[in-house]
Structure formats: structure tokens, C-alpha cells
Motif scaffolding. Structure first.
Motif, PDB file in Angstrom:
ATOM      1  N   UNK A   1       0.831  -1.208   0.000  1.00 53.16           N
ATOM      2  CA  UNK A   1       0.000   0.000   0.000  1.00 53.16           C
ATOM      3  C   UNK A   1       0.868   1.262   0.000  1.00 53.16           C
ATOM      4  N   UNK A   2       1.941   1.241   0.779  1.00 52.20           N
ATOM      5  CA  UNK A   2       2.851   2.380   0.826  1.00 52.20           C
ATOM      6  C   UNK A   2       3.484   2.632  -0.536  1.00 52.20           C
TER       7      UNK A   2
ATOM      8  N   UNK B   1      -0.285  -8.124 -13.490  1.00 53.81           N
ATOM      9  CA  UNK B   1       0.713  -7.257 -12.858  1.00 53.81           C
ATOM     10  C   UNK B   1       1.953  -8.014 -12.408  1.00 53.81           C
ATOM     11  N   UNK B   2       2.235  -9.156 -13.008  1.00 52.75           N
ATOM     12  CA  UNK B   2       3.362  -9.951 -12.537  1.00 52.75           C
ATOM     13  C   UNK B   2       4.500  -9.944 -13.559  1.00 52.75           C
ATOM     14  N   UNK B   3       5.721  -9.936 -13.034  1.00 46.62           N
ATOM     15  CA  UNK B   3       6.935 -10.027 -13.844  1.00 46.62           C
ATOM     16  C   UNK B   3       7.798 -11.155 -13.296  1.00 46.62           C
ATOM     17  N   UNK B   4       8.568 -11.773 -14.174  1.00 45.38           N
ATOM     18  CA  UNK B   4       9.466 -12.860 -13.790  1.00 45.38           C
ATOM     19  C   UNK B   4      10.902 -12.374 -13.933  1.00 45.38           C
TER      20      UNK B   4
ATOM     21  N   UNK C   1      -1.342  -8.117  -4.020  1.00 46.32           N
ATOM     22  CA  UNK C   1      -2.161  -7.738  -5.176  1.00 46.32           C
ATOM     23  C   UNK C   1      -3.592  -7.438  -4.755  1.00 46.32           C
ATOM     24  N   UNK C   2      -4.093  -8.194  -3.791  1.00 48.19           N
ATOM     25  CA  UNK C   2      -5.465  -7.991  -3.319  1.00 48.19           C
ATOM     26  C   UNK C   2      -5.625  -6.624  -2.655  1.00 48.19           C
ATOM     27  N   UNK C   3      -4.530  -6.098  -2.107  1.00 44.52           N
ATOM     28  CA  UNK C   3      -4.588  -4.830  -1.373  1.00 44.52           C
ATOM     29  C   UNK C   3      -4.240  -3.625  -2.254  1.00 44.52           C
ATOM     30  N   UNK C   4      -3.934  -3.853  -3.530  1.00 42.11           N
ATOM     31  CA  UNK C   4      -3.522  -2.777  -4.426  1.00 42.11           C
ATOM     32  C   UNK C   4      -4.230  -2.920  -5.769  1.00 42.11           C
ATOM     33  N   UNK C   5      -4.092  -1.885  -6.612  1.00 39.03           N
ATOM     34  CA  UNK C   5      -4.731  -1.913  -7.934  1.00 39.03           C
ATOM     35  C   UNK C   5      -3.732  -1.811  -9.079  1.00 39.03           C
ATOM     36  N   UNK C   6      -2.593  -1.172  -8.844  1.00 37.45           N
ATOM     37  CA  UNK C   6      -1.679  -0.874  -9.944  1.00 37.45           C
ATOM     38  C   UNK C   6      -0.259  -1.403  -9.743  1.00 37.45           C
ATOM     39  N   UNK C   7       0.198  -1.512  -8.518  1.00 42.92           N
ATOM     40  CA  UNK C   7       1.570  -1.908  -8.250  1.00 42.92           C
ATOM     41  C   UNK C   7       1.894  -3.237  -8.903  1.00 42.92           C
ATOM     42  N   UNK C   8       3.032  -3.292  -9.619  1.00 41.58           N
ATOM     43  CA  UNK C   8       3.476  -4.545 -10.225  1.00 41.58           C
ATOM     44  C   UNK C   8       4.312  -5.356  -9.255  1.00 41.58           C
ATOM     45  N   UNK C   9       4.474  -6.644  -9.566  1.00 42.86           N
ATOM     46  CA  UNK C   9       5.210  -7.545  -8.682  1.00 42.86           C
ATOM     47  C   UNK C   9       6.201  -8.359  -9.503  1.00 42.86           C
ATOM     48  N   UNK C  10       7.471  -8.031  -9.361  1.00 43.08           N
ATOM     49  CA  UNK C  10       8.517  -8.800 -10.015  1.00 43.08           C
ATOM     50  C   UNK C  10       9.034  -9.850  -9.064  1.00 43.08           C
TER      51      UNK C  10
END
Length: 447
Positions: free
Chosen positions: A44-45, A129-132, A93-102
Motif C-alpha cells: 500500500x505504501x 501485474x506480474x513479472x518474472x 495484489x489484493x490490497x492494491x490496484x496498480x503496483x506490479x510484482x517482479x
């Protein structure tokens, strides 16, 4: 025109990532990494600060090169203990809308089919929103723990990784046609079997014959990160990567890394605009310059050089406990990660490093520079690095949780926005569209 700077947060699912010793600070919360709320609050931050991704590193195995044992890693919490990063992604991801996750995953151990399925699942759950971050693994302890006698040779690990990704691309891109999923409840037909194809692969390292069991996700292929700094790793990045992570302690070292990658991209038939390049960095920013420097000195006093030696020994594959602190670091080829030693030796010939120099550097932020100051000073420095080296942005490590990222969001981001060097809102679309301004699917796939 002012260049927009991209920011990723760089962490691992552990206590001590790239600042050994700092977990002993009473105000540091990194020991709460086992708590789900710790990760939700962080996500969230970061989204409040419009970070592009939360980049999760990972290693398989423990750092046992230093002194020939894992004692130092265990006592200093040098990336040990370490948990699996994958389960964190749906929580955040459930707590955000845009942040990506690598998320980092090695091609050394999981079969391509299973890892491809895992990434497709995450891409569905995150709505694209996922990256490898593709790694080939460099710790012999990991190979032994997974039942292998030893790692493959360095360059062969990348040969194997090429085939691994080629097979994953076929699962993601060619098993299910775009119109294969019908979801026709009236006809009772979920998918059109004629538009779903068997993948047949008989290669040097892998065999696979069957239908990929997952329906296509929003990105199909996750956004591909890569961080190999060796010559062979760079060739791999030039072929596959959409975002590249470089690490060097000096501006000249980063400049050379970017120039080498640009040359390799050209040789691979790709352009510089096909990738985004991020450098490892650590930022200590406070409301005033004096407070930032005071905080920096406090961090230096708490730094654990034994933990730093444990990390650098593991990265290089060299037992650095056998050397004197005033010995000069000289590049040699090893079967571990080659980029770490290169960053302190041949990447910037104008700078020589003793072991003491390198350990003091690694103890705060790993192989990336540390920038200290108020928001104006730090913004000046980041913009100078971008302009001088050709970087697109930074993977920002932390020293103190959550202070490092909270201060970046509260102080640095508004200053960069004021200068027109940072976005004021997220772009629409999946992660690939947000970062590359392209369509949702990977455009350069070798099938």
C-alpha cells in the motif's frame, strides 16, 4: 525534455537483504517479514508512492562459501532465513490496484511446465501485474539441497535457460489461441478444443508433450526481468529481457553496463527502446540534509561487515575470509555469479577496491551506490545518474524498514514530481503496458 524516472522497491522475503546488521535497530521492522500485514502495508505504501513494481529477489540455498560454512549467514541473518516469495504476491495484489510484482524464480530446479503454470496463475490473480526475474542460480549449496552434485558450468546454465524460456513461451503463447475460451453457458461449451494445441518439444535439456492446462492470462507471458551482468548473461538478456537490472558501485561501471547491453541488444536485432534498464541503488533521504547524514552515520555504526563478507563470498563463489582486508579485489572467472566481482574490478578500471572497501560498500545496499541527503540533493543525484548513464530508473534497496521507503514516498517522490521527472498517476493496462507503453502481450517471442 525531462526524463521520467522509474522506481522499483527491491526486497527479499527475509530479515536481512542488503544491509546486514540493520535488523538490530529497535525501530526496524524487517523481523516482521513472517507477518502477512507487513507485506500488505508495504504494498500500500509503495502504491501510494506510484512505484512501478515491488521487485522480490530470491536465492535457493544458503551462503556457505565464507569460511566454508553457513555459520556467518545464520548468525548475521545474511539472506538466511529466506522464505518463498511467490505466496506474497496474491496478498499484496489484493490490497492494491496498480503496483506490479517482479518475482525471482530460477530455471535450475522447477520443470518449465510447473513454473509456467505458476506464473500464469499469478498473472490471473494480479490481473496482469506480474513479472518474472529469470535467474540461473549461483549457489552450490542450493544445487546440493535439491539433490544435484553441483551447478552446471556458468555459460551452460544460460544455454539451458534459453531452451527453458523457449518452452515456456510455447506454453504461454501458442497452446491456446486468442479465441479459444468461449464460456458459452447456453451451449455448455467453456473452450473450443479445436483452438487449443499440443506443445511438442524435444530439446537438449527438456521434453514436453501435451496441452498447457491454463487458459491465457492478461499478459500471457509475464513481463521478463533479467539481471545477469556477465557476457553470456548479457546475451541472454538481449534476447529475452524486457527490463534489465544492473548493479555497479560507480557511475562509470553503470555506464559501461548500459553500453554493453545496448550493443548486445543491437546484435540480437532489438532496439534500446525495447527494454527498461534499472540500477541497484539505496537512498537515505530525510527532511533535512543534516538529518540524512546523521542517519547515515548511525547505519554505518550498525553495519555488520561479517555479514557483508558472507554475501560477497556467496555472490562471487570465493571464500573471502582467506584474504586480508587490504588485499585488492581482482577479477577472476568463477562458476558463481560473475557480475558481482566484475562490478568491483573490471567494470570501472579507474577505481581500485580493497576487500575492506568492498565490504564497507556492500554492508549498506549491496552493489549499488548509496545516496544521502534531503529530497533536493537526492533528486539531483538520481537525475544525474540517469542523464549520464542512460538508465531508465532504479531498483531501490532498503536499510531500515519501513523508514527507507516511507521517506522516499513522503520526501523524494514529491520532489521528482515537482521537477516533471516522475509520474503523477499510473498508466492504464497491465504491467507490460505501464512500463513499456506497448500492447499487453510480449512482441518478441521465439516459438
Amino acid at each position: 525534455m525531462t526524463k521520467e524516472i522509474r522506481l522499483n522497491a527491491f526486497l527479499m522475503n527475509c530479515v536481512g537483504h542488503l544491509a546486514p546488521g540493520q535488523w538490530t535497530n529497535p525501530e526496524d521492522t524487517s523481523s516482521d517479514y513472517l507477518n502477512a500485514q507487513y507485506w500488505v502495508d508495504l504494498a500500500k505504501l509503495l502504491e501510494r508512492g506510484l512505484f512501478d513494481t515491488l521487485f522480490l529477489g530470491d536465492v535457493t540455498g544458503v551462503y556457505d562459501v565464507d569460511g566454508g560454512s553457513a555459520v556467518s549467514a545464520l548468525t548475521s541473518a545474511a539472506q538466511t532465513p529466506m522464505n518463498d516469495p511467490f505466496p506474497l504476491i496474491p496478498l499484496m495484489a489484493h490490497a492494491t490496484r496498480h503496483l506490479g510484482f517482479g518475482v525471482t524464480a530460477s530455471v535450475a530446479y522447477d520443470p518449465p511446465y510447473l513454473l509456467a503454470r505458476r506464473f500464469t496463475t499469478l498473472d490471473h490473480l494480479t490481473k496482469g501485474r506480474v513479472a518474472w526475474n529469470v535467474v540461473t542460480s549461483y549457489l552450490e549449496s542450493g544445487a546440493r539441497s535439491l539433490g544435484q552434485e553441483s551447478l552446471l558450468d556458468h555459460d551452460e546454465r544460460y544455454d539451458r535457460a534459453d531452451e527453458y524460456l523457449d518452452l515456456c513461451y510455447r506454453f504461454w503463447e501458442s497452446s491456446w489461441d486468442e479465441a479459444a475460451v468461449l464460456r458459452d453457458a447456453q451451449a455448455g461449451t467453456y473452450a473450443d478444443a479445436a483452438r487449443i494445441h499440443t506443445v511438442n518439444h524435444d530439446g537438449r535439456y527438456f521434453r514436453s508433450h501435451g496441452i498447457f492446462q491454463c487458459e491465457p492470462s492478461p499478459q500471457r507471458t509475464p513481463l521478463i526481468f533479467q539481471a545477469g551482468g556477465s557476457q553470456r548473461g548479457g546475451q541472454f538478456a538481449a534476447r529475452h529481457a524486457e527490463c534489465v537490472f544492473v548493479g555497479a558501485p560507480t557511475r562509470e561501471g553503470v555506464r559501461r553496463s548500459v553500453a554493453q547491453l545496448e550493443s548486445q541488444l543491437q546484435a540480437a536485432g532489438r532496439g534500446r527502446d525495447d527494454v527498461r534498464i534499472f540500477a541497484m541503488f539505496t537512498v537515505i533521504v530525510e527532511e533535512t540534509s543534516a538529518l540524512a547524514r546523521q542517519q547515515h552515520q548511525a547505519y554505518l555504526a550498525r553495519a555488520d561487515l561479517a555479514g557483508a563478507r558472507t554475501l560477497l563470498s556467496g555472490w562471487t563463489g570465493i571464500d573471502l575470509s582467506r584474504y586480508n582486508l587490504d588485499d585488492e579485489l581482482v577479477y577472476v572467472d568463477t562458476n558463481a555469479g560473475q557480475s558481482a566481482l566484475a562490478s568491483f574490478s573490471k567494470l570501472d578500471p579507474s577505481r581500485t577496491w580493497t576487500l575492506r572497501d568492498a565490504l564497507e560498500f556492500v554492508a549498506l545496499g549491496g552493489r549499488g551506490p548509496v545516496v544521502v541527503g534531503d529530497a533536493n540533493e537526492v533528486a539531483d543525484e538520481l537525475q544525474a545518474w540517469v542523464n549520464d548513464t542512460g538508465l531508465d530508473g532504479f531498483n531501490l534497496a532498503y536499510i531500515e524498514m519501513p523508514r527507507t521507503f516511507r521517506n522516499i514516498v513522503d520526501y523524494l517522490v514529491p520532489e521528482l514530481q515537482r521537477r516533471g521527472a516522475y509520474k503523477r498517476q499510473y498508466a492504464d493496462g497491465v504491467l507490460r503496458q505501464k512500463l513499456l507503453s506497448t500492447g499487453p502481450y510480449r512482441s518478441t517471442v521465439s516459438l
